[in-house]
Motif scaffolding. Sequence first.
Motif, PDB file in Angstrom:
ATOM      1  N   PHE A  21      34.499  47.488  29.644  1.00  0.00           N
ATOM      2  CA  PHE A  21      35.528  46.952  30.093  1.00  0.00           C
ATOM      3  C   PHE A  21      36.079  47.444  31.541  1.00  0.00           C
ATOM      4  CE2 PHE A  21      37.572  45.929  25.653  1.00  0.00           C
ATOM      5  CZ  PHE A  21      36.711  44.920  25.399  1.00  0.00           C
ATOM      6  N   VAL A  22      35.984  48.937  31.613  1.00  0.00           N
ATOM      7  CA  VAL A  22      36.347  49.355  33.002  1.00  0.00           C
ATOM      8  C   VAL A  22      35.651  48.634  34.203  1.00  0.00           C
ATOM      9  CG1 VAL A  22      36.744  51.246  34.629  1.00  0.00           C
ATOM     10  CG2 VAL A  22      37.281  51.438  32.124  1.00  0.00           C
ATOM     11  N   PRO A  23      34.309  48.510  34.011  1.00  0.00           N
ATOM     12  CA  PRO A  23      33.581  48.108  35.248  1.00  0.00           C
ATOM     13  C   PRO A  23      33.839  46.566  35.227  1.00  0.00           C
ATOM     14  CG  PRO A  23      32.093  49.449  33.774  1.00  0.00           C
ATOM     15  CD  PRO A  23      33.405  49.237  32.975  1.00  0.00           C
ATOM     16  N   LEU A  24      34.095  45.979  34.165  1.00  0.00           N
ATOM     17  CA  LEU A  24      34.686  44.434  34.250  1.00  0.00           C
ATOM     18  C   LEU A  24      35.793  44.351  35.049  1.00  0.00           C
ATOM     19  CD1 LEU A  24      34.006  41.423  33.286  1.00  0.00           C
ATOM     20  CD2 LEU A  24      35.784  42.047  31.334  1.00  0.00           C
ATOM     21  N   ILE A  25      36.872  45.226  34.870  1.00  0.00           N
ATOM     22  CA  ILE A  25      38.005  45.050  35.636  1.00  0.00           C
ATOM     23  C   ILE A  25      37.934  45.539  37.109  1.00  0.00           C
ATOM     24  CG2 ILE A  25      40.397  46.277  35.717  1.00  0.00           C
ATOM     25  CD1 ILE A  25      40.127  46.230  32.485  1.00  0.00           C
ATOM     26  N   GLY A  39      36.569  43.310  39.387  1.00  0.00           N
ATOM     27  CA  GLY A  39      37.366  42.036  39.539  1.00  0.00           C
ATOM     28  C   GLY A  39      36.928  40.746  38.977  1.00  0.00           C
ATOM     29  N   GLN A  40      35.757  41.008  38.073  1.00  0.00           N
ATOM     30  CA  GLN A  40      35.201  39.636  37.286  1.00  0.00           C
ATOM     31  C   GLN A  40      36.218  39.411  36.049  1.00  0.00           C
ATOM     32  OE1 GLN A  40      31.247  41.241  37.169  1.00  0.00           O
ATOM     33  NE2 GLN A  40      30.691  40.620  39.205  1.00  0.00           N
ATOM     34  N   PHE A  41      37.333  40.059  35.760  1.00  0.00           N
ATOM     35  CA  PHE A  41      37.703  39.896  34.432  1.00  0.00           C
ATOM     36  C   PHE A  41      38.532  38.286  34.334  1.00  0.00           C
ATOM     37  CE2 PHE A  41      40.728  41.766  37.535  1.00  0.00           C
ATOM     38  CZ  PHE A  41      41.987  41.030  37.311  1.00  0.00           C
ATOM     39  N   THR A  42      38.458  37.512  35.447  1.00  0.00           N
ATOM     40  CA  THR A  42      38.859  36.270  35.488  1.00  0.00           C
ATOM     41  C   THR A  42      37.878  35.157  35.382  1.00  0.00           C
ATOM     42  OG1 THR A  42      39.091  36.115  37.981  1.00  0.00           O
ATOM     43  CG2 THR A  42      40.997  36.697  36.622  1.00  0.00           C
ATOM     44  N   GLU A  43      36.531  35.680  35.238  1.00  0.00           N
ATOM     45  CA  GLU A  43      35.435  34.874  35.614  1.00  0.00           C
ATOM     46  C   GLU A  43      35.089  34.549  33.743  1.00  0.00           C
ATOM     47  OE1 GLU A  43      32.226  36.303  37.594  1.00  0.00           O
ATOM     48  OE2 GLU A  43      33.284  36.709  39.523  1.00  0.00           O
ATOM     49  N   PRO A  44      34.364  33.196  33.795  1.00  0.00           N
ATOM     50  CA  PRO A  44      33.963  32.777  32.360  1.00  0.00           C
ATOM     51  C   PRO A  44      33.520  33.606  31.376  1.00  0.00           C
ATOM     52  CG  PRO A  44      33.599  31.063  33.819  1.00  0.00           C
ATOM     53  CD  PRO A  44      33.821  32.513  34.920  1.00  0.00           C
ATOM     54  N   GLY A  45      32.558  34.632  31.958  1.00  0.00           N
ATOM     55  CA  GLY A  45      32.053  35.509  31.193  1.00  0.00           C
ATOM     56  C   GLY A  45      32.734  36.399  30.555  1.00  0.00           C
ATOM     57  N   ALA A  46      34.008  36.757  31.096  1.00  0.00           N
ATOM     58  CA  ALA A  46      34.645  38.026  30.624  1.00  0.00           C
ATOM     59  C   ALA A  46      35.200  37.791  29.019  1.00  0.00           C
ATOM     60  CB  ALA A  46      35.998  37.926  31.476  1.00  0.00           C
ATOM     61  N   LEU A  47      35.495  36.693  28.794  1.00  0.00           N
ATOM     62  CA  LEU A  47      35.967  36.417  27.299  1.00  0.00           C
ATOM     63  C   LEU A  47      34.717  37.067  26.352  1.00  0.00           C
ATOM     64  CD1 LEU A  47      38.017  35.834  25.110  1.00  0.00           C
ATOM     65  CD2 LEU A  47      37.148  33.221  25.235  1.00  0.00           C
ATOM     66  N   GLU A  48      33.379  36.582  26.723  1.00  0.00           N
ATOM     67  CA  GLU A  48      32.225  37.097  25.822  1.00  0.00           C
ATOM     68  C   GLU A  48      32.259  38.426  25.615  1.00  0.00           C
ATOM     69  OE1 GLU A  48      30.502  35.021  23.836  1.00  0.00           O
ATOM     70  OE2 GLU A  48      32.037  33.505  24.202  1.00  0.00           O
ATOM     71  N   ILE A  49      32.246  39.259  26.805  1.00  0.00           N
ATOM     72  CA  ILE A  49      32.270  40.723  26.754  1.00  0.00           C
ATOM     73  C   ILE A  49      33.497  41.171  25.729  1.00  0.00           C
ATOM     74  CG2 ILE A  49      32.613  42.618  28.426  1.00  0.00           C
ATOM     75  CD1 ILE A  49      31.425  40.995  30.697  1.00  0.00           C
TER      76      ILE A  49
END
Length: 267
Positions: A146-150, A153-163
């Motif tokens: 979660f923290v690296p995703l945030i 800045g990639q938390f708004t990209e399509p793959g974020a929900l799958e993570i």
Amino acid sequence: MEQPIGVIDSGVGGLTVLHELKRQLPKEKFIYLGDTLRCPYGPKQEHEVIQYTWEMVTHLMTFDIKMLVIACNTATALVINQLKEQLPIPVVGVIEPGARAAIKATKTNHVGIIGTENTIKSKAYETALKSIKPSLTTVGVACPKFVPLIESGQFTEPGALEIVKESLEFIKDHPNLDTLILGCTHYPIIQPLIEEVVGEQITVLSSAVETGFEVSTLLTFYNMYNSLEGKLEEPVILTTGSLNVFQHLKEEIFQLKSASLKQITLS
């Protein structure tokens, strides 16, 4: 009374706490330091987290802060007792306020905690929860992606929900769980994704609001409120790393458009 309140975090996540503090205490001055260069703190060795936290605190003490808010669950879990013992100012963490919020919310007495590896390993939330209500059933799970995703800045990209879905698979094994503590101040930034995955039957809690109440209570207790009239000052935001994600979050999500943003180096 006019001295600022210092807020520290391992990165951008503490902006969730800063935003709430600013909302509850609009007359106070705030200076925020996020150590994005060395983020995430979750998988680091305990001695590293202690060292990095003290470096941030030492820097903020040069601004003559009147209170310290540790807006980082990992640092709260590992360093808060040291800080409370050694600093001449009040110190507030985010774990106990988050635990109190969960106890108010749960109906089934089954509470989940998600956080970094160090926060979950420390069992700081379980200790705080059961010190108030021993009958609670708790489950703590680390979500290291979660923290690296945030921070990226990639938390708004399509793959974020799958993570998020992958990280929260454990919820299926705990049908009685009705409350989920976001045990990392980064996580509220992706709270809509988390809520989409867990469903409306689970209350998802950030500790930011309760932390604001605690700061307010301490300001009253120590008679430290900034009671002077005049122009309200926007927070000063310092970071050891890139300004890009901070710039986006402070302006687009937290409406801190006028807050000054500066890159610094910690020794």
